[in-house]
Write an enzyme that holds these catalytic residues in place. Structure first.
Site, PDB file in Angstrom:
ATOM      1  CE1 TYR A  60      -3.888  -2.233   0.168  1.00 50.32           C
ATOM      2  CE2 TYR A  60      -2.735  -3.303   1.971  1.00 50.32           C
ATOM      3  CZ  TYR A  60      -3.760  -3.292   1.045  1.00 50.32           C
ATOM      4  OH  TYR A  60      -4.657  -4.339   0.988  1.00 50.32           O
ATOM      5  CG  ASP A  75      -1.938 -12.402   6.321  1.00 53.84           C
ATOM      6  OD1 ASP A  75      -2.376 -13.546   6.418  1.00 53.84           O
ATOM      7  OD2 ASP A  75      -2.611 -11.446   5.895  1.00 53.84           O
ATOM      8  CG  HIS A 131       3.098  -7.493  -2.307  1.00 55.16           C
ATOM      9  ND1 HIS A 131       2.060  -7.151  -1.473  1.00 55.16           N
ATOM     10  CD2 HIS A 131       4.192  -7.601  -1.512  1.00 55.16           C
ATOM     11  CE1 HIS A 131       2.508  -7.056  -0.230  1.00 55.16           C
ATOM     12  NE2 HIS A 131       3.791  -7.319  -0.226  1.00 55.16           N
ATOM     13  CE1 TYR A 185      -8.495  -4.436   2.330  1.00 51.11           C
ATOM     14  CE2 TYR A 185      -8.765  -3.430   4.473  1.00 51.11           C
ATOM     15  CZ  TYR A 185      -8.057  -4.253   3.626  1.00 51.11           C
ATOM     16  OH  TYR A 185      -6.921  -4.876   4.064  1.00 51.11           O
ATOM     17  NE  ARG A 186      -4.337  -1.376   4.493  1.00 49.77           N
ATOM     18  CZ  ARG A 186      -3.783  -2.286   5.287  1.00 49.77           C
ATOM     19  NH1 ARG A 186      -4.310  -3.478   5.414  1.00 49.77           N
ATOM     20  NH2 ARG A 186      -2.706  -1.999   5.980  1.00 49.77           N
TER      21      ARG A 186
END
Ligand code: ADP
Length: 602
Positions: A143, A204, A443, A524-525
């Site tokens: 993100y 995670d 990623h 959502y993000r």
């Protein structure tokens, strides 16, 4: 063990690894560096000074801040950008860039030691109209990591010196933490105190901070998985320098700050999550009671289309709390990718790896052939678990070919055991292994929300698959099922050293965001680079929500210094100057200057 580890330990550094995970960390690091070809380059676009201020004023301003915080606590970012890896991550830039390395970079990093010092930094930023960007740990990977949205912002690394667990209350099952407290650190502290009756909830990977993850509305995998819903009480430095405490924290002498989140009056906490309205310096968090036993389970489903029936079966069980945690339904390709090996080990061609190759590999593994795996956990003493597990078994087996996998058949290093630990609130480090799927693996996530319905799951699955095929990217979907909704998390794994691959990832993400929005789905993000586009999809009633956010921004941050552009919210100085990133902006993150600051006196 040697006295000095090559990876920082939690006992040495707030961002370090607990000793019991050191071996795993060493293996993870070795796998990453085996496939890394990216070299650290000399900087080509120095200095990274924010727009709207000239170099000499900027340097003078930094000197002034150094006088206040101590020169060691103000670092200019002019050295080469070293990406490191998860456990040795940078605080100057995104270690998983999807644009050119030099786009989202800090001009300097500063290290406050207290709320008062955060206030001073904020006042300083107002005085010079310098954009500042707070991070707690800076491991918001996928993100944007530690990167600021506006190139040349001064990153406030809160975690380095503000990393105390201020309270763990064994009676109320709550804690109060500063920004630099990781899930690893909180877990270890609770263990060290012998508080076996309390669990934490962890994402995670356990290296993020409790505050950063919660503010960005991250999730974990126990029944307390919705971190934002589980927090209670914030201390916030506003963009104008005042400090507030929310909820019961506003009542002097209270003893309920961590037990009743609302206090009296408007519930203000919401505006400090996924926003740029304040810097959180303390946060309360509720802890889960040890449920008195737990048992992980896993089911395999054969066909891609089984997803539809499975999600229909999950919904009533999840809402009825027979399925108790944020469960994951993961695709077969992830079973392979999480082994941590590059995809070239299985397939040397271009484009998505053929399904048959994935299946062939799975057939050789103890888990066996499948398309979907459901990872869940049942909580409580044995007789309670049996009641729930019997229902689950009966329901899941309605799908032809569904198989319950006996955990005793799985080797110790099987990913299942990592999910087992995480769903029991024990932080781990295994999840990042799939980043090695490609060399220089990075990623970015695409994370749309939908109701827990089979038809929606299939629609999103097909939408993502179609775009991944178009851009020649492997499709790695996982559905995370909350209480009334689910997030589809698609991780695009790309070679960050290859501009063509970066662009393909970026283009694919942008198409999926638009496709999803047309069907009524929103994320959502999201990653910093995609925030404008995602915010733009929340456009009901002529963008009324963004107009409201902008009004708040202008009122709370009149000089527009705090994290401009975060969540698509731009301060007045930046608006209308092309700072937004979208399909047409290409690789450019900067706009065309800023209007001179009004320098509103505070
Ligand atoms: P993590 O702790 O998970 O590594 P980060 O520090 O990367 O998380 O932060 C995640 C996001 O939350 C970033 O967008 C960051 O700007 C924001 N954030 C993190 N900590 C704070 C804080 N203390 N106050 C305000 N925003 C924060």
């Amino acid at each position: 063990m040697s006295s000095k580890s090559d990876i920082p330990l939690l006992s040495e550094k707030h961002s370090g690894i607990p000793l019991n995970l050191l071996e795993k960390a060493q293996r993870a690091k070795a796998l990453i560096y085996e496939t890394r070809t990216k070299e650290t380059k000399t900087r080509e676009r120095l200095p990274a000074i924010p727009q709207g201020i000239d170099k000499s004023t900027f340097i003078k301003a930094l000197d002034e801040l150094g006088d206040q915080l101590g020169t060691d606590n103000v670092e200019v970012n002019e050295k080469p950008l070293v990406d490191g890896w998860y456990m040795e991550h940078p605080n100057t830039h995104d270690m998983m860039p999807i644009l050119d390395d030099e786009e989202l970079v800090a001009s300097a990093v500063v290290y406050p030691s207290s709320t008062e010092e955060v206030q001073r930094i904020v006042l300083w930023a107002n005085k010079y109209s310098i954009p500042i960007f707070p991070i707690s740990m800076g491991r918001n990977l996928g993100y944007g990591g530690a990167a600021p949205r506006v190139r040349g912002s001064v990153v406030i690394d809160l975690g380095k010196r503000m990393n105390k667990i201020l309270d763990i209350n064994p009676n109320d099952y709550t804690c109060l933490v500063e920004p630099g407290v990781s899930f690893y650190a909180l877990y270890e502290a609770i263990q060290a105190k012998g508080y076996d009756h309390m669990w934490i909830d962890t994402p995670d990977l356990g290296g993020g901070s409790v505050i950063g993850n919660t503010l960005d509305r991250g999730v974990g995998y126990t029944p307390y998985g919705d971190h934002w819903a589980c927090h209670s009480g914030l201390e916030v430095v506003l963009p104008t320098g005042e400090v507030i405490r929310t909820g019961m924290g506003a009542l002097p002498g209270n003893n309920t700050w961590q037990t009743f989140p609302y206090g009296f009056g408007p519930y203000s906490d919401g505006i400090f999550s996924q926003s740029n309205f304040g810097i959180v310096t303390k946060m309360g968090m509720t802890l889960m009671p040890n449920p008195g036993g737990y048992e992980s389970f896993m089911y395999a489903f054969q066909k891609e289309g089984d997803l539809e029936a499975l999600i229909e079966i999950i919904r009533p069980l999840r809402i009825g709390n027979i399925l108790e945690n944020v469960a994951q339904v993961r695709h077969a390709i992830q079973t392979l990718a999480v082994k941590g090996l590059p995809r070239t080990k299985y397939f040397s061609g271009d484009g998505p790896i053929p399904e048959e190759i994935v299946r062939e590999q799975l057939r050789k593994m103890p888990i066996g052939d499948h398309t979907w795996l459901y990872y869940g956990m049942s909580y409580g003493p044995p007789h309670i678990r049996k009641y729930k597990l019997d229902i689950i078994d009966q329901e899941f087996k309605k799908i032809p070919g569904a198989r319950k996998i006996d955990p005793s058949t799985l080797p110790e290093d099987e990913y299942f055991w990592s999910r087992d630990r995480i769903a029991a609130g024990v932080p781990d480090l295994v999840e990042l292994l799939w980043v090695n799927w490609v060399p220089n693996g990075a990623h970015v996530a695409f994370s749309p929300v939908s109701p827990i319905r089979g038809a929606d799951a299939m629609k999103l699955f097909n939408l993502g698959k179609r775009r991944h095929d178009e851009f020649g990217i492997d499709f790695l979907p996982a559905f995370c099922v909350g209480l009334r909704e689910m997030h589809l998390i698609v991780e695009i794994v790309y070679d960050k050293n290859d501009p063509v691959k970066r662009k393909a990832a970026n283009d694919c993400l942008r198409e999926m965001i638009d496709d999803a929005a047309k069907e009524g789905y929103g994320e959502y993000r999201t990653h910093l680079v995609l925030m404008d586009q995602v915010a733009g999809t929340y456009s009901w009633n002529d963008g009324a929500l963004m107009k409201f956010n902008e009004r708040l921004k202008d009122a709370l941050d009149p000089n527009g210094i705090l994290a401009p552009g975060k969540s698509g919210i731009w301060p007045a100085r930046y608006r209308g100057r092309g700072w937004e990133m979208g399909k047409s902006s290409g690789g450019r993150s900067e706009g065309n200057g800023v209007t001179p600051s009004k320098n509103t006196k505070l």
